[in-house]
Design a protein around this motif. Structure first.
Motif, PDB file in Angstrom:
ATOM      1  N   PHE A 174       0.960  -1.125   0.125  1.00 46.68           N
ATOM      2  CA  PHE A 174      -0.032  -0.136   0.008  1.00 46.68           C
ATOM      3  C   PHE A 174       0.909   1.312   0.038  1.00 46.68           C
ATOM      4  O   PHE A 174       2.015   1.376   0.714  1.00 46.68           O
ATOM      5  CB  PHE A 174      -0.784   0.112   1.254  1.00 46.68           C
ATOM      6  CG  PHE A 174      -1.860   1.130   1.228  1.00 46.68           C
ATOM      7  CD1 PHE A 174      -3.195   0.943   0.909  1.00 46.68           C
ATOM      8  CD2 PHE A 174      -1.413   2.404   1.627  1.00 46.68           C
ATOM      9  CE1 PHE A 174      -4.041   1.848   0.721  1.00 46.68           C
ATOM     10  CE2 PHE A 174      -2.448   3.474   1.389  1.00 46.68           C
ATOM     11  CZ  PHE A 174      -3.846   3.482   1.100  1.00 46.68           C
ATOM     12  N   SER A 175       0.541   2.357  -0.851  1.00 45.22           N
ATOM     13  CA  SER A 175       1.133   3.528  -0.464  1.00 45.22           C
ATOM     14  C   SER A 175       0.082   4.613  -1.190  1.00 45.22           C
ATOM     15  O   SER A 175      -0.690   4.470  -1.738  1.00 45.22           O
ATOM     16  CB  SER A 175       2.505   3.588  -1.274  1.00 45.22           C
ATOM     17  OG  SER A 175       3.234   4.439  -0.680  1.00 45.22           O
ATOM     18  N   GLY A 176       0.454   5.859  -0.527  1.00 45.88           N
ATOM     19  CA  GLY A 176      -0.305   7.162  -1.019  1.00 45.88           C
ATOM     20  C   GLY A 176       0.637   8.435  -1.365  1.00 45.88           C
ATOM     21  O   GLY A 176       1.626   8.385  -1.257  1.00 45.88           O
ATOM     22  N   ILE A 177      -0.376   9.106  -2.085  1.00 44.00           N
ATOM     23  CA  ILE A 177       0.259  10.482  -2.228  1.00 44.00           C
ATOM     24  C   ILE A 177      -0.750  11.469  -2.269  1.00 44.00           C
ATOM     25  O   ILE A 177      -1.754  11.213  -2.552  1.00 44.00           O
ATOM     26  CB  ILE A 177       0.828  10.381  -3.706  1.00 44.00           C
ATOM     27  CG1 ILE A 177       1.718  11.704  -4.130  1.00 44.00           C
ATOM     28  CG2 ILE A 177      -0.164  10.257  -4.811  1.00 44.00           C
ATOM     29  CD1 ILE A 177       2.448  11.624  -5.357  1.00 44.00           C
ATOM     30  N   GLN A 178      -0.574  12.553  -1.657  1.00 36.18           N
ATOM     31  CA  GLN A 178      -1.513  13.776  -1.329  1.00 36.18           C
ATOM     32  C   GLN A 178      -1.603  14.478  -2.695  1.00 36.18           C
ATOM     33  O   GLN A 178      -0.689  14.925  -3.372  1.00 36.18           O
ATOM     34  CB  GLN A 178      -0.935  14.704  -0.431  1.00 36.18           C
ATOM     35  CG  GLN A 178      -0.673  13.939   0.755  1.00 36.18           C
ATOM     36  CD  GLN A 178      -0.262  14.977   2.064  1.00 36.18           C
ATOM     37  OE1 GLN A 178      -1.387  15.803   2.368  1.00 36.18           O
ATOM     38  NE2 GLN A 178       0.583  15.122   2.497  1.00 36.18           N
TER      39      GLN A 178
ATOM     40  N   VAL B  67      -4.449  10.460  -1.423  1.00 32.65           N
ATOM     41  CA  VAL B  67      -4.973  10.500  -0.181  1.00 32.65           C
ATOM     42  C   VAL B  67      -5.593  12.078   0.069  1.00 32.65           C
ATOM     43  O   VAL B  67      -5.151  12.942   0.689  1.00 32.65           O
ATOM     44  CB  VAL B  67      -4.001  10.405   0.832  1.00 32.65           C
ATOM     45  CG1 VAL B  67      -3.808   8.644   0.832  1.00 32.65           C
ATOM     46  CG2 VAL B  67      -2.515  11.176   0.622  1.00 32.65           C
TER      47      VAL B  67
ATOM     48  N   HIS C 265      -6.270  13.055   3.791  1.00 32.13           N
ATOM     49  CA  HIS C 265      -4.976  13.795   4.190  1.00 32.13           C
ATOM     50  C   HIS C 265      -4.795  15.077   3.620  1.00 32.13           C
ATOM     51  O   HIS C 265      -3.998  16.269   4.475  1.00 32.13           O
ATOM     52  CB  HIS C 265      -3.778  12.723   3.665  1.00 32.13           C
ATOM     53  CG  HIS C 265      -3.630  11.703   4.638  1.00 32.13           C
ATOM     54  ND1 HIS C 265      -4.016  10.445   4.332  1.00 32.13           N
ATOM     55  CD2 HIS C 265      -3.106  11.730   6.040  1.00 32.13           C
ATOM     56  CE1 HIS C 265      -3.537   9.557   5.345  1.00 32.13           C
ATOM     57  NE2 HIS C 265      -3.160  10.151   6.359  1.00 32.13           N
TER      58      HIS C 265
ATOM     59  N   TYR D  24      -3.168  13.156  11.745  1.00 30.15           N
ATOM     60  CA  TYR D  24      -2.912  12.661  10.135  1.00 30.15           C
ATOM     61  C   TYR D  24      -2.083  11.336  10.381  1.00 30.15           C
ATOM     62  O   TYR D  24      -2.552  10.432   9.387  1.00 30.15           O
ATOM     63  CB  TYR D  24      -1.985  13.746   9.749  1.00 30.15           C
ATOM     64  CG  TYR D  24      -1.248  13.397   8.397  1.00 30.15           C
ATOM     65  CD1 TYR D  24      -1.744  14.360   7.257  1.00 30.15           C
ATOM     66  CD2 TYR D  24      -0.306  12.651   7.999  1.00 30.15           C
ATOM     67  CE1 TYR D  24      -1.047  14.083   6.287  1.00 30.15           C
ATOM     68  CE2 TYR D  24       0.282  12.338   6.908  1.00 30.15           C
ATOM     69  CZ  TYR D  24      -0.191  13.149   5.879  1.00 30.15           C
ATOM     70  OH  TYR D  24       0.573  13.394   4.897  1.00 30.15           O
TER      71      TYR D  24
ATOM     72  N   MET E 288      -3.241   7.664   8.411  1.00 29.15           N
ATOM     73  CA  MET E 288      -2.131   6.950   7.741  1.00 29.15           C
ATOM     74  C   MET E 288      -2.157   5.541   7.822  1.00 29.15           C
ATOM     75  O   MET E 288      -1.866   4.478   7.076  1.00 29.15           O
ATOM     76  CB  MET E 288      -0.737   7.641   7.584  1.00 29.15           C
ATOM     77  CG  MET E 288       0.148   6.936   6.764  1.00 29.15           C
ATOM     78  SD  MET E 288       1.509   8.228   6.571  1.00 29.15           S
ATOM     79  CE  MET E 288       2.763   7.227   6.022  1.00 29.15           C
TER      80      MET E 288
ATOM     81  N   ASP F 149      -5.092   3.795   6.696  1.00 31.43           N
ATOM     82  CA  ASP F 149      -4.976   3.240   5.142  1.00 31.43           C
ATOM     83  C   ASP F 149      -4.210   2.231   5.066  1.00 31.43           C
ATOM     84  O   ASP F 149      -4.720   1.420   3.934  1.00 31.43           O
ATOM     85  CB  ASP F 149      -3.829   4.445   4.341  1.00 31.43           C
ATOM     86  CG  ASP F 149      -4.475   5.846   4.310  1.00 31.43           C
ATOM     87  OD1 ASP F 149      -5.746   5.924   4.806  1.00 31.43           O
ATOM     88  OD2 ASP F 149      -3.713   6.793   4.319  1.00 31.43           O
ATOM     89  N   ILE F 150      -3.234   1.782   5.580  1.00 23.67           N
ATOM     90  CA  ILE F 150      -2.349   0.562   5.503  1.00 23.67           C
ATOM     91  C   ILE F 150      -2.658  -0.609   5.919  1.00 23.67           C
ATOM     92  O   ILE F 150      -3.203  -1.634   5.392  1.00 23.67           O
ATOM     93  CB  ILE F 150      -0.880   0.783   5.878  1.00 23.67           C
ATOM     94  CG1 ILE F 150      -0.275   2.019   5.196  1.00 23.67           C
ATOM     95  CG2 ILE F 150      -0.310  -0.439   5.826  1.00 23.67           C
ATOM     96  CD1 ILE F 150       0.822   2.697   6.249  1.00 23.67           C
TER      97      ILE F 150
ATOM     98  N   VAL G 173       5.452  -0.990   2.304  1.00 24.66           N
ATOM     99  CA  VAL G 173       5.025   0.484   2.214  1.00 24.66           C
ATOM    100  C   VAL G 173       6.029   1.146   1.664  1.00 24.66           C
ATOM    101  O   VAL G 173       7.060   1.595   2.314  1.00 24.66           O
ATOM    102  CB  VAL G 173       4.369   1.038   3.363  1.00 24.66           C
ATOM    103  CG1 VAL G 173       3.662   2.277   3.214  1.00 24.66           C
ATOM    104  CG2 VAL G 173       3.339  -0.014   4.212  1.00 24.66           C
TER     105      VAL G 173
ATOM    106  N   VAL H  76       7.834   4.280   0.408  1.00 32.32           N
ATOM    107  CA  VAL H  76       7.612   5.812   0.691  1.00 32.32           C
ATOM    108  C   VAL H  76       9.177   6.195   0.507  1.00 32.32           C
ATOM    109  O   VAL H  76      10.356   5.478   0.803  1.00 32.32           O
ATOM    110  CB  VAL H  76       7.331   6.073   1.924  1.00 32.32           C
ATOM    111  CG1 VAL H  76       5.580   5.722   2.165  1.00 32.32           C
ATOM    112  CG2 VAL H  76       7.864   5.170   3.186  1.00 32.32           C
TER     113      VAL H  76
ATOM    114  N   GLN I  16       8.663   9.737   5.720  1.00 31.01           N
ATOM    115  CA  GLN I  16       7.446   8.902   6.077  1.00 31.01           C
ATOM    116  C   GLN I  16       7.954   7.949   7.094  1.00 31.01           C
ATOM    117  O   GLN I  16       7.048   7.038   7.825  1.00 31.01           O
ATOM    118  CB  GLN I  16       6.576   8.206   5.001  1.00 31.01           C
ATOM    119  CG  GLN I  16       6.388   9.461   3.908  1.00 31.01           C
ATOM    120  CD  GLN I  16       5.164  10.497   4.610  1.00 31.01           C
ATOM    121  OE1 GLN I  16       4.375  10.106   5.655  1.00 31.01           O
ATOM    122  NE2 GLN I  16       5.311  11.473   4.592  1.00 31.01           N
TER     123      GLN I  16
HETATM  124  N1  TRP Z   1       1.814  10.757   4.312  1.00 33.15           N
HETATM  125  C1  TRP Z   1       2.264  10.320   3.146  1.00 33.15           C
HETATM  126  C2  TRP Z   1       3.079  11.664   2.372  1.00 33.15           C
HETATM  127  O1  TRP Z   1       2.481  12.646   2.542  1.00 33.15           O
HETATM  128  C3  TRP Z   1       0.941   9.975   2.071  1.00 33.15           C
HETATM  129  C4  TRP Z   1       0.194   8.460   2.542  1.00 33.15           C
HETATM  130  C5  TRP Z   1      -0.883   8.811   3.159  1.00 33.15           C
HETATM  131  C6  TRP Z   1       0.826   7.370   2.699  1.00 33.15           C
HETATM  132  N2  TRP Z   1      -1.264   7.332   3.583  1.00 33.15           N
HETATM  133  C7  TRP Z   1      -0.102   6.811   3.182  1.00 33.15           C
HETATM  134  C8  TRP Z   1       1.916   6.659   2.208  1.00 33.15           C
HETATM  135  C9  TRP Z   1      -0.115   5.198   3.366  1.00 33.15           C
HETATM  136  C10 TRP Z   1       2.098   5.257   2.590  1.00 33.15           C
HETATM  137  C11 TRP Z   1       0.957   4.543   3.167  1.00 33.15           C
HETATM  138  O2  TRP Z   1       3.927  11.178   1.687  1.00 33.15           O
END
Ligand code: TRP
Ligand code: AMP
Length: 333
Positions: free
Chosen positions: A5-9, A40, A43, A126, A130, A133-134, A142, A144, A148
């Motif tokens: 899992f990963s995310g980007i704002q 995300v 976030h 926040y 996060m 999310d995972i 993860v 990143v 992070q």
């Molecule tokens: N906080 C991360 C960032 O700003 C983005 C993010 C949100 C994220 N949820 C996540 C990254 C879960 C990995 C897994 O870069």
């Protein structure tokens, strides 16, 4: 198979730091893992966002990820707000994480600055969102950037406390995947600050939608020092801007920093920057072009995110239902 899992704002346009620090790794990992990639937006609103810009940037960053090589057919790509399981689990985690833990988060301290009393409570919690999310996917890997790392340690602390408090072994440990060389790409204007979407100066970053001329200009204007390039990496230690440009060149051309210095030792920044711009353009210009083509079809892009959200919900809903049962909630209707 371990799930990623990963995310980007979607708070701006994804930049070279996002690419070298995270996205490029996501593209590689998808060959061997089931991946869930999330825009995300929950976030994002922890700091003020213009609603129309947020909507546009969510779509733009989705297009960028696909242009970078994320395959939305085989992997899951979606926007966080479309799957309420994230917010449901985040609430439970708000009640698991301790205030003392959140007080140690350096990103909160950086983002809040002197204005700690005036920032949103969302910014404070926040890291709990996060973690949700995972853990909503039982993801264990993860990928990143280095910034992070502390949040991922907290996500493990939360899982461990949940498991302990409720005497279960429900949430697994997660492992950060952080690329050593490009874990931290710095601003083009200040080698001590990370490249960031929220820097007011667009000159500080290369956005993945920049065209060739813009990239060349930003690199030409990038801050440097008066010395020529040295022949070994240790000599870059007190020269953050020089170190950053050398690191970028190494990452984008797939070489090590010592190998790059071998080539350019004694050279001034003029010729080095020219080579750097060339390499960046060769890599980024096709991404930029593909992004613009995708953005011409917003309805198609939205349908991809919605299909991704349905697949994401199919994984996250039963996991979060079970977490709610564990804490003592009656079943959902
Ligand atoms: N906080 C991360 C960032 O700003 C983005 C993010 C949100 C994220 N949820 C996540 C990254 C879960 C990995 C897994 O870069
Ligand atoms: P964000 O832009 O904060 O949503 O970050 C998305 C991903 O890119 C995260 O994995 C970050 O760690 C990574 N990232 C953000 N900025 C940088 C940077 N300057 N250098 C390396 N990685 C970064």
């Amino acid at each position: 198979m371990a799930r990623i899992f990963s995310g980007i704002q979607p708070t701006g346009i994804a930049h070279l730091g996002n690419y070298l620090g995270a996205i490029q790794n996501w593209v590689k990992l998808q060959a061997q893992h089931e991946c869930v990639f999330c825009l995300v937006d929950l976030h994002a609103i922890t700091v003020a966002q213009d609603p129309a810009a947020l909507r546009a940037q969510t779509l733009q960053n989705a297009a960028i990820l696909i242009a970078c090589g994320i395959n939305p057919e085989t992997q899951i790509l979606f926007h966080q707000s479309a799957v309420p399981a994230h917010a449901r689990l985040a609430w439970i985690f708000n009640c698991v994480a301790r205030v003392g833990w959140l007080n140690r988060m350096t990103q909160f301290k950086d983002k809040a600055g002197k204005d700690r009393e005036a920032v949103s409570t969302g910014l404070y919690v926040y890291p709990n969102l996060m973690a949700a999310d995972i853990h909503a996917y039982h993801a264990t890997l993860v990928p990143v950037g280095d910034d992070q790392r502390q949040h991922l340690e907290l996500a493990n602390d939360i899982a461990e406390k949940f498991n302990h408090d409720y005497a279960v072994s429900f949430f697994p440990r997660i492992e950060p995947l952080i690329l050593a060389e490009t874990a931290r790409v710095m601003s083009l204007r200040d080698g001590t600050k990370k490249m960031s979407k929220s820097d007011p100066s667009a000159q500080s970053r290369i956005e993945l939608t920049d065209d060739a001329d813009t990239i060349a200009l930003k690199i030409r204007r990038a801050k440097t020092d008066a010395e020529p390039l040295p022949d070994h990496v240790a000599a870059l230690q007190a020269r953050p801007e020089a170190a950053n440009l050398v690191g970028m060149y190494a990452a984008i051309t797939g070489q090590t920093m010592p190998a790059v210095l071998q080539q350019f030792a004694g050279a001034g920044f003029g010729p080095f920057k020219e080579k750097l711009a060339e390499a960046l353009i060769a890599h980024i210009a096709p991404i930029s072009k593909a992004t613009h083509e995708l953005l011409a079809e917003p309805v198609y892009l939205e349908s991809i995110l919605q299909a991704g959200a349905r697949r994401a919900a199919a994984i996250a809903n039963p996991i979060v239902d079970e977490a709610e049962r564990i804490v003592g909630f009656l079943a959902r209707a």
